[in-house]
Write an enzyme that holds these catalytic residues in place. Structure first.
Site, PDB file in Angstrom:
ATOM      1  N   LEU A   1      57.966  14.468   6.144  1.00  0.00           N
ATOM      2  CA  LEU A   1      57.169  13.255   6.099  1.00  0.00           C
ATOM      3  C   LEU A   1      55.913  13.529   6.919  1.00  0.00           C
ATOM      4  O   LEU A   1      55.984  14.155   7.982  1.00  0.00           O
ATOM      5  CB  LEU A   1      57.923  12.060   6.707  1.00  0.00           C
ATOM      6  CG  LEU A   1      59.013  11.398   5.862  1.00  0.00           C
ATOM      7  CD1 LEU A   1      59.621  10.240   6.640  1.00  0.00           C
ATOM      8  CD2 LEU A   1      58.459  10.903   4.541  1.00  0.00           C
ATOM      9  N   ASP A   2      54.771  13.069   6.438  1.00  0.00           N
ATOM     10  CA  ASP A   2      53.523  13.285   7.152  1.00  0.00           C
ATOM     11  C   ASP A   2      53.588  12.741   8.574  1.00  0.00           C
ATOM     12  O   ASP A   2      54.354  11.824   8.870  1.00  0.00           O
ATOM     13  CB  ASP A   2      52.361  12.611   6.423  1.00  0.00           C
ATOM     14  CG  ASP A   2      52.130  13.183   5.033  1.00  0.00           C
ATOM     15  OD1 ASP A   2      52.534  14.329   4.799  1.00  0.00           O
ATOM     16  OD2 ASP A   2      51.546  12.468   4.200  1.00  0.00           O
ATOM     17  N   TYR A   3      52.721  13.257   9.423  1.00  0.00           N
ATOM     18  CA  TYR A   3      52.623  12.850  10.823  1.00  0.00           C
ATOM     19  C   TYR A   3      52.481  11.326  10.946  1.00  0.00           C
ATOM     20  O   TYR A   3      53.119  10.695  11.790  1.00  0.00           O
ATOM     21  CB  TYR A   3      51.419  13.549  11.452  1.00  0.00           C
ATOM     22  CG  TYR A   3      51.177  13.244  12.911  1.00  0.00           C
ATOM     23  CD1 TYR A   3      51.976  13.810  13.902  1.00  0.00           C
ATOM     24  CD2 TYR A   3      50.127  12.413  13.299  1.00  0.00           C
ATOM     25  CE1 TYR A   3      51.736  13.547  15.242  1.00  0.00           C
ATOM     26  CE2 TYR A   3      49.883  12.145  14.631  1.00  0.00           C
ATOM     27  CZ  TYR A   3      50.693  12.717  15.608  1.00  0.00           C
ATOM     28  OH  TYR A   3      50.452  12.448  16.929  1.00  0.00           O
TER      29      TYR A   3
END
Length: 247
Positions: free
Chosen positions: A106-108
């Protein structure tokens, strides 16, 4: 080695050091030994009594573990970060000794459901596109999408030369006064920053993004930063759903 037991590449993947596909490559490249003998034949069977080495280092056959984490924003989906930022395994108690790693990413700046495990074979069955496991995202968007644009997310958009598409897309709500809307997307693809890129292709920016469901698993009853171990029934459901649409 024996004619019974488990396939060597599967045992290597279950140890958590790599996926089954990469384990097969390690075997073919002659980097794996069983009982001090180099093995290059895929499908070789091993038992719990066999000593398996990869690049001269014996693998540790950990019992498989499966955890559900509610990933907060501002955390890296990795086991380490060269910039020293917080990673998802920092949120897991040190009392858990197994070498866990995230299933996909999952993206930052994206929150939501993330599964961690030490089972490489399990990971492969959850993230490879051919298994078509539903991943449901909810995006709070700066702007108001038209019905045609919501439909376009399902038909597919092109971003930086790459075609990206959702399995399902629908508008959950729209605030005309604030010019904001909330859109739900279901994906099978798992490309880098895919949801954000899809909206960028239509000229919109996402304010907040959350993954609310991974296959049959949800975040019900959990808060950001919390985690729990998946029970055997949940693991079984994940594997069963991943096998339903194998092409």
């Amino acid at each position: 080695m024996t004619t019974s037991g488990e396939r060597l590449q599967k045992v290597i993947a279950k140890s958590g050091i790599t996926s089954r596909r990469k384990a097969e490559k390690l075997i073919e490249d002659g980097r794996v030994k069983v009982n001090k003998k180099k093995v290059t034949e895929l499908g070789t069977k091993v038992t719990g009594n066999d000593v398996i080495e990869v690049d001269g280092v014996p693998i540790e056959r950990e019992a498989p573990k499966y955890f559900l984490l509610y990933k907060p924003r501002g955390v890296i989906s990795s086991v380490s970060d060269e910039k020293g930022r917080k990673v998802v395994t920092d949120l897991i108690s040190e009392e858990i000794e197994e070498r866990l790693y995230p299933v996909g990413r999952l993206d930052y700046d994206t929150s939501g459901i993330l599964i961690l495990t030490n089972d490489g074979d399990f990971t492969q069955k959850l993230i490879h596109p051919k298994y078509e496991l539903d991943k449901v995202y909810v995006a709070k968007v700066d702007g108001l999408l038209s019905k045609e644009e919501v439909l376009q997310l399902k038909k597919g958009v092109v971003h930086e030369g790459e075609r990206l598409k959702a399995v399902k897309s629908r508008m959950l709500s729209a605030d005309k006064s604030k010019k904001k809307c909330i859109v739900e997307l279901t994906l099978h693809q798992g490309k880098n920053r895919q949801v954000r890129r899809m909206f960028e292709a239509l000229g919109y920016r996402i304010d907040k993004l959350k993954r609310e469901r991974f296959g049959p698993i949800t975040l019900e009853g959990m808060n950001p930063g919390q985690y729990r171990e998946l029970n055997p029934h949940e693991v079984k459901l994940l594997l069963e759903e991943s096998q339903q649409n194998v092409k």
